[in-house]
Write a protein that holds these residues in place. Structure first.
Motif, PDB file in Angstrom:
ATOM      1  N   SER A 217     -52.308  38.482  28.283  1.00 44.94           N
ATOM      2  CA  SER A 217     -52.165  37.247  27.511  1.00 44.94           C
ATOM      3  C   SER A 217     -50.784  37.190  26.864  1.00 44.94           C
ATOM      4  CB  SER A 217     -53.251  37.172  26.436  1.00 44.94           C
ATOM      5  OG  SER A 217     -54.542  37.228  27.024  1.00 44.94           O
ATOM      6  N   ALA A 218     -50.119  36.041  26.967  1.00 42.36           N
ATOM      7  CA  ALA A 218     -48.759  35.917  26.435  1.00 42.36           C
ATOM      8  C   ALA A 218     -48.348  34.452  26.417  1.00 42.36           C
ATOM      9  CB  ALA A 218     -47.769  36.722  27.275  1.00 42.36           C
ATOM     10  N   PHE A 219     -47.378  34.141  25.556  1.00 38.80           N
ATOM     11  CA  PHE A 219     -46.729  32.839  25.607  1.00 38.80           C
ATOM     12  C   PHE A 219     -45.812  32.798  26.824  1.00 38.80           C
ATOM     13  CE2 PHE A 219     -47.694  33.070  21.024  1.00 38.80           C
ATOM     14  CZ  PHE A 219     -48.340  31.849  20.866  1.00 38.80           C
ATOM     15  N   VAL A 220     -45.665  31.619  27.414  1.00 42.10           N
ATOM     16  CA  VAL A 220     -44.876  31.456  28.633  1.00 42.10           C
ATOM     17  C   VAL A 220     -43.463  31.007  28.263  1.00 42.10           C
ATOM     18  CG1 VAL A 220     -44.662  30.223  30.823  1.00 42.10           C
ATOM     19  CG2 VAL A 220     -46.918  30.914  29.984  1.00 42.10           C
ATOM     20  N   SER A 221     -42.481  31.731  28.749  1.00 36.04           N
ATOM     21  CA  SER A 221     -41.075  31.423  28.482  1.00 36.04           C
ATOM     22  C   SER A 221     -40.387  31.002  29.774  1.00 36.04           C
ATOM     23  CB  SER A 221     -40.384  32.663  27.905  1.00 36.04           C
ATOM     24  OG  SER A 221     -39.027  32.411  27.656  1.00 36.04           O
ATOM     25  N   PRO A 222     -39.491  29.995  29.714  1.00 35.84           N
ATOM     26  CA  PRO A 222     -39.156  29.191  28.531  1.00 35.84           C
ATOM     27  C   PRO A 222     -40.141  28.052  28.338  1.00 35.84           C
ATOM     28  CG  PRO A 222     -37.830  28.477  30.371  1.00 35.84           C
ATOM     29  CD  PRO A 222     -38.652  29.643  30.877  1.00 35.84           C
ATOM     30  N   ARG A 223     -40.047  27.405  27.211  1.00 34.20           N
ATOM     31  CA  ARG A 223     -40.837  26.201  26.994  1.00 34.20           C
ATOM     32  C   ARG A 223     -40.400  25.121  27.981  1.00 34.20           C
ATOM     33  NH1 ARG A 223     -42.793  25.167  21.453  1.00 34.20           N
ATOM     34  NH2 ARG A 223     -42.247  26.876  20.038  1.00 34.20           N
ATOM     35  N   PRO A 224     -41.304  24.240  28.410  1.00 29.99           N
ATOM     36  CA  PRO A 224     -40.863  23.095  29.206  1.00 29.99           C
ATOM     37  C   PRO A 224     -40.026  22.120  28.382  1.00 29.99           C
ATOM     38  CG  PRO A 224     -43.218  22.955  28.730  1.00 29.99           C
ATOM     39  CD  PRO A 224     -42.769  24.308  28.271  1.00 29.99           C
ATOM     40  N   ARG A 225     -40.281  22.055  27.079  1.00 33.01           N
ATOM     41  CA  ARG A 225     -39.530  21.233  26.126  1.00 33.01           C
ATOM     42  C   ARG A 225     -39.951  21.677  24.727  1.00 33.01           C
ATOM     43  NH1 ARG A 225     -43.048  18.674  29.098  1.00 33.01           N
ATOM     44  NH2 ARG A 225     -44.914  17.758  28.120  1.00 33.01           N
ATOM     45  N   PRO A 226     -39.167  21.397  23.702  1.00 29.55           N
ATOM     46  CA  PRO A 226     -39.487  21.915  22.362  1.00 29.55           C
ATOM     47  C   PRO A 226     -40.860  21.498  21.856  1.00 29.55           C
ATOM     48  CG  PRO A 226     -37.233  21.127  22.418  1.00 29.55           C
ATOM     49  CD  PRO A 226     -37.853  20.709  23.727  1.00 29.55           C
ATOM     50  N   GLU A 227     -41.306  20.290  22.205  1.00 28.76           N
ATOM     51  CA  GLU A 227     -42.584  19.806  21.670  1.00 28.76           C
ATOM     52  C   GLU A 227     -43.776  20.213  22.543  1.00 28.76           C
ATOM     53  OE1 GLU A 227     -40.709  16.314  23.965  1.00 28.76           O
ATOM     54  OE2 GLU A 227     -40.064  17.986  22.696  1.00 28.76           O
ATOM     55  N   SER A 228     -43.574  21.196  23.424  1.00 30.56           N
ATOM     56  CA  SER A 228     -44.647  21.686  24.288  1.00 30.56           C
ATOM     57  C   SER A 228     -44.648  23.206  24.269  1.00 30.56           C
ATOM     58  CB  SER A 228     -44.438  21.167  25.720  1.00 30.56           C
ATOM     59  OG  SER A 228     -45.475  21.603  26.575  1.00 30.56           O
ATOM     60  N   LEU A 229     -45.829  23.813  24.322  1.00 31.45           N
ATOM     61  CA  LEU A 229     -45.954  25.268  24.287  1.00 31.45           C
ATOM     62  C   LEU A 229     -47.057  25.692  25.253  1.00 31.45           C
ATOM     63  CD1 LEU A 229     -44.969  27.884  22.910  1.00 31.45           C
ATOM     64  CD2 LEU A 229     -46.740  27.537  21.179  1.00 31.45           C
ATOM     65  N   ARG A 230     -46.724  26.654  26.125  1.00 32.52           N
ATOM     66  CA  ARG A 230     -47.683  27.146  27.119  1.00 32.52           C
ATOM     67  C   ARG A 230     -48.034  28.593  26.819  1.00 32.52           C
ATOM     68  NH1 ARG A 230     -44.575  24.813  32.550  1.00 32.52           N
ATOM     69  NH2 ARG A 230     -45.329  22.656  32.376  1.00 32.52           N
ATOM     70  N   PHE A 231     -49.284  28.976  27.093  1.00 40.96           N
ATOM     71  CA  PHE A 231     -49.672  30.372  26.932  1.00 40.96           C
ATOM     72  C   PHE A 231     -50.804  30.722  27.883  1.00 40.96           C
ATOM     73  CE2 PHE A 231     -51.463  27.691  23.660  1.00 40.96           C
ATOM     74  CZ  PHE A 231     -52.798  28.037  23.522  1.00 40.96           C
ATOM     75  N   LEU A 232     -50.791  31.988  28.312  1.00 43.80           N
ATOM     76  CA  LEU A 232     -51.810  32.536  29.201  1.00 43.80           C
ATOM     77  C   LEU A 232     -52.779  33.364  28.392  1.00 43.80           C
ATOM     78  CD1 LEU A 232     -49.458  33.789  32.067  1.00 43.80           C
ATOM     79  CD2 LEU A 232     -50.993  31.815  32.212  1.00 43.80           C
TER      80      LEU A 232
END
Length: 298
Positions: A217-232
């Motif tokens: 489990s982790a955050f996905v880098s880089p963000r697609p854009r500042p106002e979006s956040l992806r994580f597994l």
């Protein structure tokens, strides 16, 4: 003099703009002001093309236009501007018949929001935002397909699979914003405080599920854009729970994109290779509290 039932200045704070309506009889004296004597903000934005026959003058401006200022508090984004009345000089330079006036204007937008999935059945269901309130930023949380290209349509996930979760906020008309996930909690009932309860993101942005030996489990880098956040997040269920439904609620928050990530605004993943916490953005120091559990409250 009887007070008018309608305010002299009315403000509507909309998603990406504000609208200001000014009564021409601004002071209730029966003597209307001229539209050219009114302006909005330090940039002196003029009103919409006025109709002399109307009793009101209207201004419409994006939240960040006309010299407005932004204040960020723990709970709100506050846009401030001022309506100026600057009367023209009378024909006789020796006398004054009107006094300038300033009307402060504020629009408040909550920074924080809880978004939740519906019941996950039989295993997982697409996520939907439950936030719907006037003058709020629009937050969403979605379960995505393997390419992160669209929301996942299938509602079945097996243990051993990775859930691809994407959080977003609509920020049109605001200054650029950066989204953070402070906490995500899984429960067996719609009550996010019920038991059993598992917080897989906690401490204001630490993806604590990634510390377990058998997870990626982790955050996905880089963000697609500042106002979006992806994580597994690796799929899981509650031990001893015979049910096949989970409820997931996440607490989302924004800060201005120009503000550097810090211990209050962070997205931290645990690196098994180094045995250390690593930030999605910013320096490693902002994640140090993920180990101690003493992260400051956002």
């Amino acid at each position: 003099r009887a007070l008018s039932p309608r305010p002299a200045v009315a403000v509507r704070c909309q998603e990406g703009q504000l609208a200001v309506t000014v009564r021409r009889d601004l002071f209730g004296t029966g003597r209307p002001v001229r539209a050219a004597e009114l302006s909005l903000g330090t940039a002196s934005c003029p009103p919409l093309s006025p109709n002399p026959a109307q009793a009101f003058v209207t201004f419409v401006a994006a939240l960040h236009e006309c010299g407005s200022t932004l204040q960020v508090t723990p709970d709100s984004l506050i846009y401030r501007t001022t309506l100026f009345y600057k009367p023209a000089r009378s024909g006789n330079p020796l006398i004054v018949r009107a006094t300038p006036a300033e009307v402060p204007i504020e629009c408040h937008y909550p920074r924080r929001s809880n978004v939740s999935s519906g019941a996950v059945h039989p295993t997982w269901a697409p996520f939907r935002s439950t936030v719907a309130a006037e003058e709020r930023l629009r937050f969403s949380l979605r379960l995505m397909d393997e390419e992160w290209s669209r929301e996942r349509l299938s509602n079945g996930v097996q243990l051993g699979d990775s859930l691809r979760l994407q959080a977003d906020v609509t920020s049109q008309g605001h200054v650029p914003l950066r989204l953070f996930v402070d906490q995500c909690v899984a429960t067996a009932t719609p009550d996010r405080s019920s038991s059993p309860r598992y917080a897989f993101i906690d401490l204001g942005g630490c993806l604590v599920d990634g510390r377990a030996e058998d997870t990626g489990s982790a955050f996905v880098s880089p963000r697609p854009r500042p106002e979006s956040l992806r994580f597994l997040v690796d799929a899981f269920k509650f031990a001893g729970d015979a049910g096949n439904m989970l409820y997931i609620s996440c607490h989302l928050r924004v800060s201005p994109a120009a503000e550097a990530p810090n211990p209050w605004n962070k997205a931290c993943s645990f690196s098994k290779a180094s045995g250390l916490w690593a930030p999605l953005e910013g320096t490693a120091a902002i994640c140090s509290c993920c180990d101690t559990g003493s992260c400051p409250s956002p």
